[in-house]
Design a protein around this motif. Structure first.
Motif, PDB file in Angstrom:
ATOM      1  N   CYS A 174     -45.884   3.477  96.714  1.00  0.00           N
ATOM      2  CA  CYS A 174     -46.211   3.727  97.949  1.00  0.00           C
ATOM      3  C   CYS A 174     -45.174   4.749  97.894  1.00  0.00           C
ATOM      4  O   CYS A 174     -43.942   4.139  98.070  1.00  0.00           O
ATOM      5  CB  CYS A 174     -45.990   2.812  98.967  1.00  0.00           C
ATOM      6  N   GLN A 204     -43.685   5.668 100.957  1.00  0.00           N
ATOM      7  CA  GLN A 204     -43.398   4.886 102.607  1.00  0.00           C
ATOM      8  C   GLN A 204     -42.328   3.853 102.870  1.00  0.00           C
ATOM      9  O   GLN A 204     -42.428   3.261 103.365  1.00  0.00           O
ATOM     10  CB  GLN A 204     -44.625   5.218 103.715  1.00  0.00           C
ATOM     11  N   ASP A 221     -49.009   5.542 105.796  1.00  0.00           N
ATOM     12  CA  ASP A 221     -49.776   6.562 105.723  1.00  0.00           C
ATOM     13  C   ASP A 221     -50.869   6.958 105.765  1.00  0.00           C
ATOM     14  O   ASP A 221     -51.524   8.583 105.765  1.00  0.00           O
ATOM     15  CB  ASP A 221     -48.456   7.806 106.150  1.00  0.00           C
ATOM     16  N   CYS A 269     -51.505   7.299 102.314  1.00  0.00           N
ATOM     17  CA  CYS A 269     -51.293   8.936 102.139  1.00  0.00           C
ATOM     18  C   CYS A 269     -52.988   8.411 100.142  1.00  0.00           C
ATOM     19  O   CYS A 269     -54.185   8.809  99.387  1.00  0.00           O
ATOM     20  CB  CYS A 269     -50.450   8.804 100.830  1.00  0.00           C
ATOM     21  N   CYS A 318     -57.686  11.885 102.571  1.00  0.00           N
ATOM     22  CA  CYS A 318     -56.229  12.403 101.679  1.00  0.00           C
ATOM     23  C   CYS A 318     -56.765  12.347  99.934  1.00  0.00           C
ATOM     24  O   CYS A 318     -57.949  11.563 100.559  1.00  0.00           O
ATOM     25  CB  CYS A 318     -55.143  11.775 102.363  1.00  0.00           C
ATOM     26  N   GLY A 325     -55.230  11.273  97.751  1.00  0.00           N
ATOM     27  CA  GLY A 325     -54.021  10.598  96.689  1.00  0.00           C
ATOM     28  C   GLY A 325     -55.177   8.866  95.909  1.00  0.00           C
ATOM     29  O   GLY A 325     -54.120   8.914  94.863  1.00  0.00           O
ATOM     30  N   CYS A 361     -51.101  19.916 100.064  1.00  0.00           N
ATOM     31  CA  CYS A 361     -50.959  18.750  99.688  1.00  0.00           C
ATOM     32  C   CYS A 361     -49.060  18.632  99.618  1.00  0.00           C
ATOM     33  O   CYS A 361     -48.439  17.884 100.382  1.00  0.00           O
ATOM     34  CB  CYS A 361     -51.325  17.787  98.560  1.00  0.00           C
ATOM     35  N   CYS A 364     -47.943  18.625 103.185  1.00  0.00           N
ATOM     36  CA  CYS A 364     -48.308  17.519 104.047  1.00  0.00           C
ATOM     37  C   CYS A 364     -47.737  16.277 103.210  1.00  0.00           C
ATOM     38  O   CYS A 364     -46.957  14.997 104.593  1.00  0.00           O
ATOM     39  CB  CYS A 364     -49.865  17.298 104.023  1.00  0.00           C
ATOM     40  N   ARG A 365     -48.515  15.813 101.933  1.00  0.00           N
ATOM     41  CA  ARG A 365     -47.454  14.563 101.273  1.00  0.00           C
ATOM     42  C   ARG A 365     -46.771  15.213  99.780  1.00  0.00           C
ATOM     43  O   ARG A 365     -47.760  15.222  98.918  1.00  0.00           O
ATOM     44  CB  ARG A 365     -48.737  13.277 101.482  1.00  0.00           C
ATOM     45  N   VAL A 407     -47.807  12.783  97.108  1.00  0.00           N
ATOM     46  CA  VAL A 407     -49.504  13.000  96.607  1.00  0.00           C
ATOM     47  C   VAL A 407     -49.820  14.407  95.645  1.00  0.00           C
ATOM     48  O   VAL A 407     -50.199  14.597  94.207  1.00  0.00           O
ATOM     49  CB  VAL A 407     -50.542  13.125  97.843  1.00  0.00           C
ATOM     50  N   TYR A 408     -49.286  15.176  95.742  1.00  0.00           N
ATOM     51  CA  TYR A 408     -49.098  16.427  95.583  1.00  0.00           C
ATOM     52  C   TYR A 408     -48.584  16.192  94.288  1.00  0.00           C
ATOM     53  O   TYR A 408     -48.774  16.600  92.484  1.00  0.00           O
ATOM     54  CB  TYR A 408     -48.372  17.824  96.362  1.00  0.00           C
TER      55      TYR A 408
END
Length: 285
Positions: A27, A29, A43, A45, A90, A92, A115, A118-119, A122-123
């Motif tokens: 995670c 976050q 968030d 993901c 998303c 993810g 990605c 944004c995150r 995840v990318y």
């Protein structure tokens, strides 16, 4: 804020013999503590869904539906909502095995252009999973995943219908009723549990090095406890008439490396391997 939670009746923590913190570890976050998700910090993901070995994450996103939408596109494209209206909230939730199943049959395009900004977590995750899948596709002689940038389509305008005066009020009533129904449906909270292993099994996915393997050493007593505790039903004991031991059948597509079979084996002769070796049937005794 994402209304995401963990079903402790399915989470491996319920067993007591296995310590699993994959969701918390991945995670970005830091929203998961002691198998509880802080919805204010989450968030959405989907990375926790990607790594959960017990399909215990309850989420507001319909991941199975997102995959079904991607399959209907020509060519087959996986993308997020920022890239296109047909995309998932998303990406993810994806992992190398899901990507393999999508790419094996008819090739796969993937839009991860949004990605990185944004995150980023995840990318980075997707790049690793794509690389692993591409290596397996290349080994199998299949086309690798194509990274694309989907162009935003233009919305078609609905034709204006002319309504005669005598039908005006009935049409207005129908329109109001339909609008109220749409509002009511939008306010309903839908939640989903995405079982990736079951999705792969239903597709009759062909396993390879991306999937887990099994090893059974000498000394197995054929007690069947490994099959009984497997949450994904990846193990089954098969016995013929009059047989006491029989054989252990392994479904690599269903295995998530949860570790329950190893933890519960009373003679400690079973173990999960990082890669599928081709063995599915183990003679017992």
């Amino acid at each position: 804020m994402s209304k995401r939670s963990i079903d402790l009746t399915h989470c491996l923590v319920r067993d007591g013999k296995v310590s699993c913190h994959r969701c918390a570890d991945i995670c970005p976050q830091k929203a998961i503590t002691d198998h509880v998700i802080d919805t204010e910090r989450c968030d959405g993901c989907g990375l926790c869904s990607a790594v959960c070995p017990a399909a215990a994450v309850i989420a507001p996103e319909d991941y199975a539906g997102a995959l079904a939408k991607a399959e209907k596109l020509q060519p087959q494209v996986l993308m997020c909502e920022k890239a296109g209206a047909e995309g998932a909230p998303c990406l993810g939730f994806l992992n190398r095995r899901l990507l393999w199943a999508m790419a094996w049959e008819k090739g796969l395009c993937l839009d991860i252009s949004q990605c990185q900004s944004c995150r980023p977590a995840v990318y980075d995750w997707l790049l690793r999973e794509i690389d692993a899948c591409d290596a397996a596709l290349q080994k199998a002689g299949r086309p690798q995943i194509r990274l694309v940038h989907v162009k935003a389509g233009t919305k078609s305008k609905k034709p204006v219908k002319k309504v005669e005066r005598r039908n005006f009020f009935s049409a207005l009533f129908r329109s109001t009723t339909e609008s109220l129904q749409e509002i009511a449906e939008a306010q309903m909270e839908h939640t989903y549990v995405f079982d990736g292993a079951a999705w792969l099994k239903n597709r009759q996915t062909e396993p390879n090095d991306l999937f887990y393997g099994l090893q059974v050493q000498d000394g197995c007593t054929a007690c069947g406890l490994c099959a009984a505790v497997c949450p994904m039903q990846a193990l089954t004991v098969q016995r013929g008439a009059g047989e006491k031991k029989g054989s252990l059948h392994f479904q690599p597509v269903s295995c998530t490396d949860c570790g329950l079979c190893t933890a519960h084996c009373p003679v400690q002769v079973i173990s999960v391997l990082p890669h599928f070796t081709g063995e599915r049937q183990f003679e017992l005794g």
